[in-house]
Design an enzyme around this catalytic site. Structure first.
Site, mmCIF file in Angstrom:
data_model
loop_
_atom_site.group_PDB
_atom_site.id
_atom_site.type_symbol
_atom_site.label_atom_id
_atom_site.label_comp_id
_atom_site.label_asym_id
_atom_site.label_seq_id
_atom_site.Cartn_x
_atom_site.Cartn_y
_atom_site.Cartn_z
ATOM 1 N N GLU A 176 29.733 38.345 47.142
ATOM 2 C CA GLU A 176 29.871 39.117 45.904
ATOM 3 C C GLU A 176 29.728 40.602 46.202
ATOM 4 O O GLU A 176 30.369 41.439 45.615
ATOM 5 C CB GLU A 176 28.749 38.730 44.925
ATOM 6 N N ASP A 202 42.191 36.707 40.721
ATOM 7 C CA ASP A 202 42.203 38.160 40.926
ATOM 8 C C ASP A 202 42.490 38.902 39.622
ATOM 9 O O ASP A 202 43.417 38.552 38.895
ATOM 10 C CB ASP A 202 43.262 38.527 41.971
ATOM 11 N N HIS A 203 41.671 39.920 39.361
ATOM 12 C CA HIS A 203 41.798 40.709 38.133
ATOM 13 C C HIS A 203 41.643 39.842 36.889
ATOM 14 O O HIS A 203 42.289 40.068 35.876
ATOM 15 C CB HIS A 203 43.117 41.500 38.116
ATOM 16 N N HIS A 222 30.106 41.740 34.090
ATOM 17 C CA HIS A 222 30.171 42.817 35.078
ATOM 18 C C HIS A 222 31.115 42.294 36.163
ATOM 19 O O HIS A 222 31.672 41.203 35.998
ATOM 20 C CB HIS A 222 28.779 43.129 35.636
ATOM 21 N N HIS A 264 32.885 42.326 40.459
ATOM 22 C CA HIS A 264 32.741 42.509 41.905
ATOM 23 C C HIS A 264 34.102 42.522 42.587
ATOM 24 O O HIS A 264 35.077 41.999 42.056
ATOM 25 C CB HIS A 264 31.944 41.344 42.514
ATOM 26 N N HIS A 288 32.476 38.468 35.947
ATOM 27 C CA HIS A 288 31.832 37.215 35.578
ATOM 28 C C HIS A 288 30.564 37.522 34.782
ATOM 29 O O HIS A 288 30.112 38.664 34.691
ATOM 30 C CB HIS A 288 31.529 36.326 36.799
ATOM 31 N N CYS A 334 22.718 40.209 35.583
ATOM 32 C CA CYS A 334 23.942 39.399 35.690
ATOM 33 C C CYS A 334 24.233 38.626 34.417
ATOM 34 O O CYS A 334 25.308 38.042 34.283
ATOM 35 C CB CYS A 334 23.848 38.424 36.863
#
Lengths: 144, 144, 144, 144, 144, 144
Positions: free
Chosen positions: A124, A79-80, A39, A41, A14, A33
């Site tokens: 996170e 996801d991913h 970046h 998580h 994100h 951020c």
């Protein structure tokens, strides 16, 4: 009432960035951020429902059914993925854990029956997290 | 010999993608990890050094010094970054944990003195990780 | 309302001992925790605040700001210290987790703005912990 | 009020099976958990009590005393046992975590004094758990 | 060489019992683990393989392929099962973690290609575990 | 050969301080760890032994026996103690994890039979630890 929690994980990118502000203003608010290329998580998502156990089964809700709803409505979509660009129901939202939790709540609520959605907890990282109980608040949508 | 390990964490995006292959070939190899906009992880990095404790201090190496080297050479460069685009010493490398570990080894080795680098362990998620002991292997660099 | 939790850690010594009681009475109450030279723990401290996210940022509170307050008001004062002797605002208090949590609450409360302090959770070990929501109770101060 | 939690662990077998239903119906409800020879878990049990700390001790309750009650009333009876066959106070109950939590509540409640039982949290695995606050619900007893 | 580890979990019952010994002798050796109706655990299984990364992929082995082999050869056969009665390749073996690890090694070895099996780590609980590197030792088979 | 590890925990105070150096020199080496009144940790101790499983039991070593040796020789002597003052076999030693591991090795070695001591792993905190395999090194003893 008994409270049942199902924990899931997903890995996503994100970027925290408000497009109506300058890069400097974004850096002041979001620090690293706001990095342009994003970046990521390993998010930990805990969904808590509440209800009264059925005497015949001893279950508040069938955990497999709850797991399927969470997988279908949330995990498979995020996801991913890059949360700013790849997820329809998050489009235009600044993907803070606060905003994500509220959007996940809206995605899950209409799919649950036989129990009540009680809490969404979203991590996170291992050192901070939020808990959300469904209170409405304003979430802005921005043009990408 | 005593082995001392320092664990650190960083959050980063990456995309597993070989630019000499088609999108389909990449998906066959990397699955969801080839998602165009990337995805991310909380990486856990464990650096192990070995040496003989100094009798006057009882330390193999000053842990604060080791921590500073890891922070300066690795964490500050990769934390809250996109590993494919934002990190000079990773440029053109496919950022699998295998390749990352070997590049981190090369970054740390010349900075350590008074002890030997023994192992780098790198976790992308809690359910899989690699351990690297410094054996040379071929790492391809691709044009972005 | 959204609840945001920040987890921190510190390492400290303490001795559980009421100076108005005999050594035997103290041992009956506190067991090995009354050991004269003290013992120690890696404490885990979780501070939870609540508030409504700002629409412009999607944040309940800037996590970096919350972290700085916790570091300055608590962690820097107690980390690598003996809680009975080295910490001004704990002086004369029997350093049980119950009393520590209430003193930490008093230290944090006046520093927070834009959100409400909701809970302090304090772990001495992984197998027991307390949660404190700000209810007043009597804490005795003893001469050292 | 301060909330004190004590975490314990036990290893046990169980089988989820309603003897008034057919094997197929049981499999539809309980899936692999209805396996005839049972299966097992490392259960994690968290007992939370609440009370006001005593000014002379700084303790809500003597943790050693609480630990002894939990060990005697629950852990010694269920650890390294088959929950369907070996535990008197669970006899005839379908050993879902919901039903187990309620039976554990009934076992602990009359033994506690000087504080109130607040919550029982029970984990079968790290990815799901229930929390129970003492609300009455119907638990069926079946002939084995 | 790089070492890649994949962690999996399964929940199973077992009973430690040598049928050529008396119940008393079994209790002396296995304690509560000899309980007639069995007891159970959440087992954690870590499989480590080693190999040289492929330059074109940056992978020692495709983790999805390794995961599939572990799932098919082990997890699907032991999860939610009683290890003494329900698993063909464990039949007659005393299911200690030592024996289980060696039997799992034999199940995985012929299925792996392109890398070498290096280690199997098996946890019954979080506080003890074994590591096995493939050395042959005698495993007795008993009639049930 | 199979490797069996038993994990234990203890809570203790220590002070890192070389009495032949000035306070400033000690602070330069040990930082906050040289605090006069000490500080403390929850230590995690992992003892690994190796051996061949007995065919009749399937055990490398009886885990209960290993646990008793570790409890008697180490945990009972160091738990809830100040490592600089309260423990006979550590007297005069600077209690770094390196020195502690070597002293624990010497305490355990003569008590083990039927298996070989392989490794001692000692954690002061979750983010760093040492591993010791029995190599001799010089440990200085100082007058307190």
């Amino acid at each position: 009432m008994i409270y049942l929690t199902k924990k899931s994980e997903f890995s996503a990118s994100h970027r925290l960035f408000n497009p109506t502000l300058t890069d400097d203003e974004n850096f002041n608010i979001y620090g690293l951020c706001s990095n342009k290329n994003g970046h990521g998580h390993n998010y930990s998502l805990e969904v808590t429902v509440k209800g009264e156990p059925e005497p015949e089964t001893g279950f508040v809700i069938d955990l497999k059914k709850l797991k399927t709803i969470i997988e279908t409505e949330i995990i498979e979509k995020v996801d991913h993925k890059h949360l700013n660009y790849d997820v329809d129901f998050l489009r235009g939202i600044i993907p803070t854990v606060e905003n994500l939790a509220a959007m996940f709540w809206k995605a899950l609520l209409p799919k649950l029956s036989g129990c009540q959605l009680h809490k969404i907890k979203l991590n996170e990282t291992g050192s901070s997290w939020i808990e959300y109980f469904g209170d409405e608040f304003e979430i802005k949508k921005y043009e990408l």
